[in-house]
Design a protein around this motif. Structure first.
Motif, PDB file in Angstrom:
ATOM      1  N   PRO A  77       0.805  -1.226   0.000  1.00  0.00           N
ATOM      2  CA  PRO A  77       0.000   0.000   0.000  1.00  0.00           C
ATOM      3  C   PRO A  77       0.839   1.278   0.000  1.00  0.00           C
ATOM      4  O   PRO A  77       0.421   2.297  -0.565  1.00  0.00           O
ATOM      5  N   ALA A  78       2.016   1.245   0.608  1.00  0.00           N
ATOM      6  CA  ALA A  78       2.884   2.425   0.600  1.00  0.00           C
ATOM      7  C   ALA A  78       3.341   2.735  -0.819  1.00  0.00           C
ATOM      8  O   ALA A  78       3.390   3.904  -1.229  1.00  0.00           O
ATOM      9  N   LEU A  79       3.668   1.698  -1.588  1.00  0.00           N
ATOM     10  CA  LEU A  79       4.041   1.923  -2.986  1.00  0.00           C
ATOM     11  C   LEU A  79       2.847   2.463  -3.759  1.00  0.00           C
ATOM     12  O   LEU A  79       2.989   3.404  -4.556  1.00  0.00           O
ATOM     13  N   ALA A  80       1.676   1.885  -3.545  1.00  0.00           N
ATOM     14  CA  ALA A  80       0.480   2.346  -4.254  1.00  0.00           C
ATOM     15  C   ALA A  80       0.220   3.817  -3.978  1.00  0.00           C
ATOM     16  O   ALA A  80      -0.114   4.589  -4.887  1.00  0.00           O
ATOM     17  N   ALA A  81       0.372   4.242  -2.724  1.00  0.00           N
ATOM     18  CA  ALA A  81       0.153   5.645  -2.381  1.00  0.00           C
ATOM     19  C   ALA A  81       1.154   6.543  -3.087  1.00  0.00           C
ATOM     20  O   ALA A  81       0.798   7.632  -3.578  1.00  0.00           O
ATOM     21  N   GLY A  88       0.166  12.715 -13.571  1.00  0.00           N
ATOM     22  CA  GLY A  88      -0.085  11.950 -14.790  1.00  0.00           C
ATOM     23  C   GLY A  88      -0.629  10.555 -14.565  1.00  0.00           C
ATOM     24  O   GLY A  88      -1.109   9.926 -15.503  1.00  0.00           O
ATOM     25  N   VAL A  89      -0.563  10.058 -13.332  1.00  0.00           N
ATOM     26  CA  VAL A  89      -1.115   8.732 -13.044  1.00  0.00           C
ATOM     27  C   VAL A  89      -2.614   8.894 -12.815  1.00  0.00           C
ATOM     28  O   VAL A  89      -3.047   9.389 -11.784  1.00  0.00           O
ATOM     29  N   GLU A  90      -3.400   8.452 -13.788  1.00  0.00           N
ATOM     30  CA  GLU A  90      -4.852   8.637 -13.727  1.00  0.00           C
ATOM     31  C   GLU A  90      -5.595   7.392 -13.267  1.00  0.00           C
ATOM     32  O   GLU A  90      -6.728   7.497 -12.799  1.00  0.00           O
ATOM     33  N   ASP A  91      -4.979   6.236 -13.415  1.00  0.00           N
ATOM     34  CA  ASP A  91      -5.673   4.989 -13.090  1.00  0.00           C
ATOM     35  C   ASP A  91      -4.669   4.006 -12.520  1.00  0.00           C
ATOM     36  O   ASP A  91      -3.708   3.634 -13.197  1.00  0.00           O
ATOM     37  N   LEU A  92      -4.871   3.597 -11.263  1.00  0.00           N
ATOM     38  CA  LEU A  92      -4.001   2.617 -10.611  1.00  0.00           C
ATOM     39  C   LEU A  92      -4.860   1.452 -10.170  1.00  0.00           C
ATOM     40  O   LEU A  92      -5.820   1.614  -9.402  1.00  0.00           O
ATOM     41  N   SER A  93      -4.522   0.250 -10.643  1.00  0.00           N
ATOM     42  CA  SER A  93      -5.316  -0.936 -10.361  1.00  0.00           C
ATOM     43  C   SER A  93      -4.412  -2.068  -9.901  1.00  0.00           C
ATOM     44  O   SER A  93      -3.178  -1.933  -9.871  1.00  0.00           O
ATOM     45  N   LEU A  94      -5.021  -3.197  -9.540  1.00  0.00           N
ATOM     46  CA  LEU A  94      -4.285  -4.318  -8.955  1.00  0.00           C
ATOM     47  C   LEU A  94      -4.845  -5.630  -9.466  1.00  0.00           C
ATOM     48  O   LEU A  94      -6.064  -5.803  -9.560  1.00  0.00           O
ATOM     49  N   SER A  95      -3.953  -6.568  -9.805  1.00  0.00           N
ATOM     50  CA  SER A  95      -4.335  -7.958 -10.077  1.00  0.00           C
ATOM     51  C   SER A  95      -3.843  -8.817  -8.928  1.00  0.00           C
ATOM     52  O   SER A  95      -2.693  -8.711  -8.513  1.00  0.00           O
ATOM     53  N   THR A  96      -4.711  -9.695  -8.407  1.00  0.00           N
ATOM     54  CA  THR A  96      -4.371 -10.470  -7.216  1.00  0.00           C
ATOM     55  C   THR A  96      -5.101 -11.803  -7.224  1.00  0.00           C
ATOM     56  O   THR A  96      -6.144 -11.953  -7.872  1.00  0.00           O
ATOM     57  N   ASN A  97      -4.552 -12.776  -6.487  1.00  0.00           N
ATOM     58  CA  ASN A  97      -5.298 -14.020  -6.283  1.00  0.00           C
ATOM     59  C   ASN A  97      -6.224 -13.924  -5.072  1.00  0.00           C
ATOM     60  O   ASN A  97      -6.982 -14.852  -4.795  1.00  0.00           O
ATOM     61  N   SER A 102      -8.218  -9.670   2.103  1.00  0.00           N
ATOM     62  CA  SER A 102      -9.031  -9.193   3.220  1.00  0.00           C
ATOM     63  C   SER A 102      -8.210  -8.353   4.199  1.00  0.00           C
ATOM     64  O   SER A 102      -8.732  -7.426   4.820  1.00  0.00           O
ATOM     65  N   GLN A 103      -6.889  -8.650   4.307  1.00  0.00           N
ATOM     66  CA  GLN A 103      -6.038  -7.889   5.228  1.00  0.00           C
ATOM     67  C   GLN A 103      -5.624  -6.544   4.667  1.00  0.00           C
ATOM     68  O   GLN A 103      -5.322  -5.620   5.411  1.00  0.00           O
ATOM     69  N   HIS A 104      -5.586  -6.408   3.342  1.00  0.00           N
ATOM     70  CA  HIS A 104      -4.979  -5.230   2.730  1.00  0.00           C
ATOM     71  C   HIS A 104      -5.948  -4.357   1.930  1.00  0.00           C
ATOM     72  O   HIS A 104      -5.558  -3.284   1.468  1.00  0.00           O
ATOM     73  N   ALA A 105      -7.178  -4.798   1.759  1.00  0.00           N
ATOM     74  CA  ALA A 105      -8.090  -4.091   0.852  1.00  0.00           C
ATOM     75  C   ALA A 105      -8.299  -2.634   1.255  1.00  0.00           C
ATOM     76  O   ALA A 105      -8.249  -1.731   0.408  1.00  0.00           O
ATOM     77  N   GLN A 106      -8.555  -2.381   2.537  1.00  0.00           N
ATOM     78  CA  GLN A 106      -8.816  -1.001   2.951  1.00  0.00           C
ATOM     79  C   GLN A 106      -7.595  -0.120   2.736  1.00  0.00           C
ATOM     80  O   GLN A 106      -7.713   1.022   2.258  1.00  0.00           O
ATOM     81  N   ALA A 111      -4.929   4.058  -0.410  1.00  0.00           N
ATOM     82  CA  ALA A 111      -3.703   4.452  -1.110  1.00  0.00           C
ATOM     83  C   ALA A 111      -3.947   4.875  -2.552  1.00  0.00           C
ATOM     84  O   ALA A 111      -3.020   5.356  -3.210  1.00  0.00           O
ATOM     85  N   GLY A 112      -5.168   4.683  -3.046  1.00  0.00           N
ATOM     86  CA  GLY A 112      -5.466   5.141  -4.396  1.00  0.00           C
ATOM     87  C   GLY A 112      -5.733   4.066  -5.416  1.00  0.00           C
ATOM     88  O   GLY A 112      -5.967   4.373  -6.587  1.00  0.00           O
ATOM     89  N   VAL A 113      -5.711   2.791  -5.010  1.00  0.00           N
ATOM     90  CA  VAL A 113      -6.096   1.721  -5.930  1.00  0.00           C
ATOM     91  C   VAL A 113      -7.611   1.757  -6.084  1.00  0.00           C
ATOM     92  O   VAL A 113      -8.340   1.711  -5.097  1.00  0.00           O
ATOM     93  N   ARG A 114      -8.072   1.832  -7.318  1.00  0.00           N
ATOM     94  CA  ARG A 114      -9.507   1.995  -7.558  1.00  0.00           C
ATOM     95  C   ARG A 114     -10.177   0.741  -8.111  1.00  0.00           C
ATOM     96  O   ARG A 114     -11.371   0.560  -7.943  1.00  0.00           O
ATOM     97  N   ARG A 115      -9.421  -0.105  -8.802  1.00  0.00           N
ATOM     98  CA  ARG A 115     -10.018  -1.281  -9.432  1.00  0.00           C
ATOM     99  C   ARG A 115      -9.181  -2.503  -9.096  1.00  0.00           C
ATOM    100  O   ARG A 115      -7.956  -2.417  -8.986  1.00  0.00           O
ATOM    101  N   ILE A 116      -9.853  -3.661  -8.969  1.00  0.00           N
ATOM    102  CA  ILE A 116      -9.170  -4.908  -8.614  1.00  0.00           C
ATOM    103  C   ILE A 116      -9.638  -6.027  -9.532  1.00  0.00           C
ATOM    104  O   ILE A 116     -10.835  -6.175  -9.797  1.00  0.00           O
ATOM    105  N   ASN A 117      -8.686  -6.800 -10.032  1.00  0.00           N
ATOM    106  CA  ASN A 117      -8.968  -8.041 -10.756  1.00  0.00           C
ATOM    107  C   ASN A 117      -8.543  -9.208  -9.877  1.00  0.00           C
ATOM    108  O   ASN A 117      -7.423  -9.207  -9.347  1.00  0.00           O
TER     109      ASN A 117
END
Length: 324
Positions: A77-81, A88-97, A102-106, A111-117
């Motif tokens: 999350p620190a990197l994401a923030a 110029g960074v308009e869209d930051l997303s994450l791919s995860t298994n 559940s521990q990191h979503a909030q 931190a600015g992640v808006r979309r998750i796959n």
């Protein structure tokens, strides 16, 4: 804007923060594999931020954190923030298994992640265990529930249908996504490494012909991210299906992305070997101008298309080594 020699605009960078994963999906990492990149070769958060800032100055606007499993990288999350705050960074997303989600979503949302796959190939526990090598379904469903409650802009389920393994689970996954408001994306298996080359996937063009009348699917032009999926929706708008078809109907002519691996290598195409190493430049103290020039030179290496059909044994690296 960044563009390659074929006139394609490169506005999407996928960033692998680790090649390690807590699962061993049958089409990705072989069981017992130990050839992971040494931590001293991982790009630091500062180095990743420098690369992303350079891409953003060159016009790239979409960025996705990937792996391996990115949530295994400490303090993600620190990197994401840091990245989401870059000009110029308009869209930051994450791919995860989603096993750690559940521990990191909030923290990720803050931190600015808006979309998750989320990768999920079945809703049957025994099938998930067979594919991933781990009894992980409960953790994944818990992660999805947490992410849904927090309110990410879009949650996509990525499913790789495989003959004789989970091809009978697609309609159950559709029902699950309708119930929870998730977008389902079906992805054709790609022949990457020995794992991918031994995976028998489905032709999604054929599958679409079966699903369209069943659910009344209509083509959709909605913008749902920067990737290659083509989308369909039910007439009531309650369900969206995306297809990613690198085998049956490739999308190379409109490819807009490159991948940064955990060791600082830019890969131009999943199905080819063209690459450019940025880590030596970063650790030699290159200037911002030199870094931007290197990125432009790397983009010039991007091939016109992959050759998954013509040369299915060409790419010997595993998907986790490139970044998903």
């Amino acid at each position: 804007m960044l563009s390659d020699r074929f006139g394609r605009t490169i506005d999407y960078l996928r960033i692998s923060v680790t090649d390690r994963c807590d699962l061993r999906c049958s089409y990705c990492i072989p069981k017992g594999f130990k050839g992971f990149e040494e931590p001293e070769n991982w790009l630091t958060f500062d180095e990743i931020s420098r690369v992303v800032a350079a891409f953003a100055r060159l016009g790239t606007r979409r960025f996705r954190l990937t792996g391996g499993e990115p949530l295994l990288r400490r303090n993600l999350p620190a990197l994401a923030a840091s990245l989401s705050a870059l000009p110029g960074v308009e869209d930051l997303s994450l791919s995860t298994n989603a096993t750690q989600l559940s521990q990191h979503a909030q923290a990720l949302r803050d931190a600015g992640v808006r979309r998750i796959n989320v990768s999920l190939d079945s809703l049957r526990g025994e099938c998930v265990t067979s594919i991933t090598g781990s009894d992980s379904l409960g953790k994944v469903l818990s992660g999805l529930a947490t992410a849904s409650r927090i309110g990410f802009d879009a949650i996509k389920i990525n499913m790789v249908p495989m003959q004789g393994i989970n091809d009978g689970d697609i309609e159950a996954m559709v029902a699950f996504c309708i119930e929870h408001g998730f977008i389902l994306r079906l992805i054709e298996a790609m022949p990457m490494g020995s794992t991918g080359q031994h995976t028998v996937g489905l032709n999604l063009q054929t599958l679409l012909g079966q699903l369209q009348p069943r659910f009344g699917l209509l083509p959709s032009t909605a913008s749902l991210g920067g990737g290659p999926a083509r989308y369909w929706r039910t007439p009531d708008g309650k369900f969206t299906l995306g297809l990613i078809t690198p085998i049956s109907q490739h999308f190379c002519a409109t490819c807009n992305r490159v991948r940064l691996s955990v060791d600082g290598t830019l890969y131009m195409c999943l199905g080819q070997e063209e690459r450019f190493e940025l880590r030596p430049l970063l650790r030699a103290g290159c200037s911002d101008a030199e870094l931007e020039a290197a990125i432009r030179a790397a983009i010039e290496l991007k091939p016109e298309k992959h050759e998954f059909l013509e040369k299915p044994a060409r790419v010997v690296r595993f998907m986790s080594m490139t970044g998903g």
